[in-house]
Enzyme design. Sequence first.
Site, PDB file in Angstrom:
ATOM      1  N   HIS A 198       0.815  -1.208   0.000  1.00 24.23           N
ATOM      2  CA  HIS A 198       0.000   0.000   0.000  1.00 24.23           C
ATOM      3  C   HIS A 198       0.862   1.278   0.000  1.00 24.23           C
ATOM      4  O   HIS A 198       0.645   2.191  -0.799  1.00 24.23           O
ATOM      5  CB  HIS A 198      -0.886  -0.056   1.243  1.00 24.23           C
ATOM      6  CG  HIS A 198      -1.715   1.142   1.430  1.00 24.23           C
ATOM      7  ND1 HIS A 198      -2.833   1.371   0.672  1.00 24.23           N
ATOM      8  CD2 HIS A 198      -1.571   2.205   2.232  1.00 24.23           C
ATOM      9  CE1 HIS A 198      -3.362   2.517   1.044  1.00 24.23           C
ATOM     10  NE2 HIS A 198      -2.611   3.039   1.986  1.00 24.23           N
ATOM     11  N   ARG A 305      -3.969  -2.659 -14.431  1.00 19.70           N
ATOM     12  CA  ARG A 305      -4.120  -3.848 -13.572  1.00 19.70           C
ATOM     13  C   ARG A 305      -5.327  -3.605 -12.675  1.00 19.70           C
ATOM     14  O   ARG A 305      -5.283  -2.715 -11.825  1.00 19.70           O
ATOM     15  CB  ARG A 305      -2.870  -4.036 -12.702  1.00 19.70           C
ATOM     16  CG  ARG A 305      -1.607  -4.411 -13.459  1.00 19.70           C
ATOM     17  CD  ARG A 305      -0.452  -4.571 -12.483  1.00 19.70           C
ATOM     18  NE  ARG A 305       0.697  -5.223 -13.050  1.00 19.70           N
ATOM     19  CZ  ARG A 305       1.810  -4.583 -13.421  1.00 19.70           C
ATOM     20  NH1 ARG A 305       1.904  -3.272 -13.290  1.00 19.70           N
ATOM     21  NH2 ARG A 305       2.833  -5.246 -13.928  1.00 19.70           N
ATOM     22  N   ARG A 341      -6.925  -4.756 -18.286  1.00 11.36           N
ATOM     23  CA  ARG A 341      -6.671  -6.189 -18.115  1.00 11.36           C
ATOM     24  C   ARG A 341      -7.685  -6.733 -17.125  1.00 11.36           C
ATOM     25  O   ARG A 341      -7.859  -6.175 -16.032  1.00 11.36           O
ATOM     26  CB  ARG A 341      -5.264  -6.427 -17.570  1.00 11.36           C
ATOM     27  CG  ARG A 341      -5.008  -7.902 -17.347  1.00 11.36           C
ATOM     28  CD  ARG A 341      -3.619  -8.181 -16.869  1.00 11.36           C
ATOM     29  NE  ARG A 341      -3.443  -7.827 -15.477  1.00 11.36           N
ATOM     30  CZ  ARG A 341      -2.290  -7.967 -14.830  1.00 11.36           C
ATOM     31  NH1 ARG A 341      -1.233  -8.389 -15.477  1.00 11.36           N
ATOM     32  NH2 ARG A 341      -2.190  -7.647 -13.570  1.00 11.36           N
ATOM     33  N   GLU A 441       2.202 -14.456 -21.589  1.00  7.40           N
ATOM     34  CA  GLU A 441       3.062 -14.565 -20.418  1.00  7.40           C
ATOM     35  C   GLU A 441       3.267 -16.013 -19.966  1.00  7.40           C
ATOM     36  O   GLU A 441       3.919 -16.268 -18.962  1.00  7.40           O
ATOM     37  CB  GLU A 441       2.522 -13.701 -19.270  1.00  7.40           C
ATOM     38  CG  GLU A 441       1.066 -13.920 -18.925  1.00  7.40           C
ATOM     39  CD  GLU A 441       0.544 -12.918 -17.887  1.00  7.40           C
ATOM     40  OE1 GLU A 441       1.339 -12.226 -17.252  1.00  7.40           O
ATOM     41  OE2 GLU A 441      -0.696 -12.863 -17.725  1.00  7.40           O
ATOM     42  N   ASN A 464       7.240 -10.064 -17.158  1.00  9.62           N
ATOM     43  CA  ASN A 464       7.443 -10.383 -15.737  1.00  9.62           C
ATOM     44  C   ASN A 464       7.125 -11.857 -15.476  1.00  9.62           C
ATOM     45  O   ASN A 464       7.866 -12.556 -14.790  1.00  9.62           O
ATOM     46  CB  ASN A 464       6.543  -9.515 -14.846  1.00  9.62           C
ATOM     47  CG  ASN A 464       6.739  -8.041 -15.106  1.00  9.62           C
ATOM     48  OD1 ASN A 464       7.729  -7.650 -15.698  1.00  9.62           O
ATOM     49  ND2 ASN A 464       5.801  -7.224 -14.672  1.00  9.62           N
ATOM     50  N   ASP A 465       6.010 -12.296 -16.057  1.00  5.68           N
ATOM     51  CA  ASP A 465       5.638 -13.702 -15.891  1.00  5.68           C
ATOM     52  C   ASP A 465       6.276 -14.590 -16.953  1.00  5.68           C
ATOM     53  O   ASP A 465       6.637 -15.729 -16.666  1.00  5.68           O
ATOM     54  CB  ASP A 465       4.110 -13.862 -15.924  1.00  5.68           C
ATOM     55  CG  ASP A 465       3.503 -13.573 -14.577  1.00  5.68           C
ATOM     56  OD1 ASP A 465       4.062 -14.059 -13.565  1.00  5.68           O
ATOM     57  OD2 ASP A 465       2.496 -12.846 -14.509  1.00  5.68           O
ATOM     58  N   ARG A 475       9.602 -15.038  -9.689  1.00  2.15           N
ATOM     59  CA  ARG A 475       9.905 -13.618  -9.847  1.00  2.15           C
ATOM     60  C   ARG A 475      10.083 -12.887  -8.521  1.00  2.15           C
ATOM     61  O   ARG A 475      10.601 -11.775  -8.482  1.00  2.15           O
ATOM     62  CB  ARG A 475       8.825 -12.920 -10.699  1.00  2.15           C
ATOM     63  CG  ARG A 475       7.436 -12.989 -10.137  1.00  2.15           C
ATOM     64  CD  ARG A 475       6.384 -12.590 -11.165  1.00  2.15           C
ATOM     65  NE  ARG A 475       6.041 -11.183 -11.109  1.00  2.15           N
ATOM     66  CZ  ARG A 475       5.045 -10.629 -11.786  1.00  2.15           C
ATOM     67  NH1 ARG A 475       4.312 -11.350 -12.607  1.00  2.15           N
ATOM     68  NH2 ARG A 475       4.779  -9.356 -11.672  1.00  2.15           N
ATOM     69  N   CYS A 512       4.166  -5.132 -22.116  1.00  2.31           N
ATOM     70  CA  CYS A 512       3.790  -4.371 -20.923  1.00  2.31           C
ATOM     71  C   CYS A 512       4.505  -4.893 -19.676  1.00  2.31           C
ATOM     72  O   CYS A 512       4.223  -4.455 -18.569  1.00  2.31           O
ATOM     73  CB  CYS A 512       2.280  -4.388 -20.712  1.00  2.31           C
ATOM     74  SG  CYS A 512       1.619  -6.031 -20.447  1.00  2.31           S
TER      75      CYS A 512
HETATM   76  C1  PEP Z   1       3.683  -9.415 -16.658  1.00  2.00           C
HETATM   77  O1  PEP Z   1       3.531 -10.543 -16.185  1.00  2.00           O
HETATM   78  O2  PEP Z   1       4.676  -9.069 -17.316  1.00  2.00           O
HETATM   79  C2  PEP Z   1       2.660  -8.383 -16.446  1.00  2.00           C
HETATM   80  C3  PEP Z   1       2.677  -7.278 -17.118  1.00  2.00           C
HETATM   81  O3  PEP Z   1       1.720  -8.596 -15.520  1.00  2.00           O
HETATM   82  P1  PEP Z   1       1.965  -8.638 -13.936  1.00  2.00           P
HETATM   83  O4  PEP Z   1       3.306  -8.034 -13.648  1.00  2.00           O
HETATM   84  O5  PEP Z   1       0.839  -7.858 -13.371  1.00  2.00           O
HETATM   85  O6  PEP Z   1       1.888 -10.083 -13.644  1.00  2.00           O
HETATM   86 MG    MG Z   2       1.649 -11.224 -15.422  1.00  2.00          MG
END
Ligand code: PEP
Ligand code: MG
Length: 596
Positions: A198, A305, A341, A441, A464-465, A475, A512
């Site tokens: 937060h 998000r 999303r 992802e 990221n995923d 991660r 993204c």
């Molecule tokens: C990702 O996985 O790259 C992504 C943009 O979504 P998040 O980071 O919210 O999982």
């Molecule tokens: Mg993701």
Amino acid sequence: MTVPYNQEKIIKGISASPGICIGKAYIVDTEGVNVVEKYFIKNANIKQEVKRFKTAVKKAKNELRTIIEDAPEDFRDHVNILETQVILLKDKMLYGRTISTVENEGVNAEWALKKVVTNVRNIFQNMTDSYLQERSSDIVHVADRIMRNLVGIQQVNIKNIDKRVILVATDLSPSETSQINLEKIKGFLTDRGGKTSHTGIIARTLEIPAILGLENATKLINNDDVIIVDGISGSVIIQPSEQTLIKYEYRKHKYYQYMAAITRSACSPAQTTDGSVIKVLGNIELPEEVVSVHSHGGDGIGLYRTEFQYMGRPDFPSEDELFDKYRDVIEVMAPNPVTIRTLDINGDKARTAASVAYPEVNPALGLRGIRYCLKKPEIFRVQLRAILRAAAFGNVRVMFPMISNYHEVIESKRMLDEAAESLEKDGITFNRDIQIGILMEVPSAVIMADLMANEVDFFSIGTNDLIQYTLAIDRGNKQVAHLYQPFDLAILRMIKSLKDVASEKNIKVFMCGEMAADPIHLPILLGMGLDGLSMNPQSIPTVKRAIKTLSINETRQFVEDVLKLTTAREVFERVHDVYGSMLSCEIPFNNGDNNK
Ligand code: PEP
Ligand code: MG
């Protein structure tokens, strides 16, 4: 432990909001009552003791109610979290068990409460799920409030901070943050928390430097210590020497001068030296962040998000509530696109209250993202209707997360059609003519991209995923962070193959994930021909500036060479040799912190 006067000390944490500030520390003691005495209550007085506990709970409830009522407009979202805390005051696990402990064991209320909370904490601590851990921290905050009332200690008062300070706290609960006069805060330091906590979100929204997860900042820093917060590197310098102060005053000046200059130039499109315009968009979590995307020159929202609207509350948001939030963002960004999303809960994300009953051993591979939504159509339907209604007010794209097979794409689209039909039937205004995309992802989706491309208007690569699942690197795990390499050839080949498939099928590919936010990756991403990049708003000016120094033609050739290399380090070195000075990237070899 205290730091000897004038001995400079550096501690490191998670950089949750960039920027540099220098100022005096203001320690907030939120640790609560540490020493609790145990004593026995005579049978005849047990009722009285239970009453004393109930009075403390009632007082806590009134205090929370006052905070909720006094919360400024900007904090309306977080009021939900406080409402949850009001409900938790009477939670069976806390309220019921404390009373039964007093009654059954004949102990004082403070001891009973401490015992119950320690128990709850132990249960939650063994769970890796971030939602459950957050829930545990809510319970601890609530119990602390009751405990202070039981022992008669004043609640933490941070309302009256009257000088500009750097706030240092163990952790800040939403109720505490909402009481602070944020204009007085130069920076945030906390022992606990991370980028998505937060405090991290508030700090980013308000563009206040913040370093979280420092572990023992409250022990190492004393009230009124002079400290430097370097939110770019995640370092805190305690009691800096004269020399360090001068160095950082200069750095700070340069940083803000640089940010002001590139932010000004970010208003113009990111056009490469050979004339291609690359769309640079922003990622947001809270609707309020749309302002930051605007002021940093974002060409739209590439990733909204939406899970934060479901967090920290005992129920699900209503269709009208969601519609209002989406509409606000869409209207501010119009005519630029807003990519909404759909709910991606679980995994490293927050859970909704309804899923608490199913803690998972391995949530990243569990019921998250689209899997959750397809299993809970009644929840998904509400969100899809809200998105379609909001789409009547601007330029909206919808994007489905965690797609791992073809069937999920078809099902998601079917649900979207169904939502449109139901709105039609209800006579409610909506817009079905929106672009549909999927997050790329999960490796299986990349492999099946040719089929998926027949069904959607765009792909957005969630690195990221994608990196996590492709390289089998959690991660959030610091132990394997060194292996978390966007330049790994497996990742680069995947991005290339996605773009090739998409070009063949004539659909667009965006990125993204955080990989898009780091200029060092741009020569490769541009050379592969990505159609747009989306990132945290603060990175937009730097990325736009870097794009303006590159030529697509040159990067295309460069990518061909890079794809012949074998290791991430070789790729990094090649990019650095060829483009390092142009991108002025003093970026060290990826330390794996990029998605924390
Ligand atoms: C990702 O996985 O790259 C992504 C943009 O979504 P998040 O980071 O919210 O999982
Ligand atoms: Mg993701």
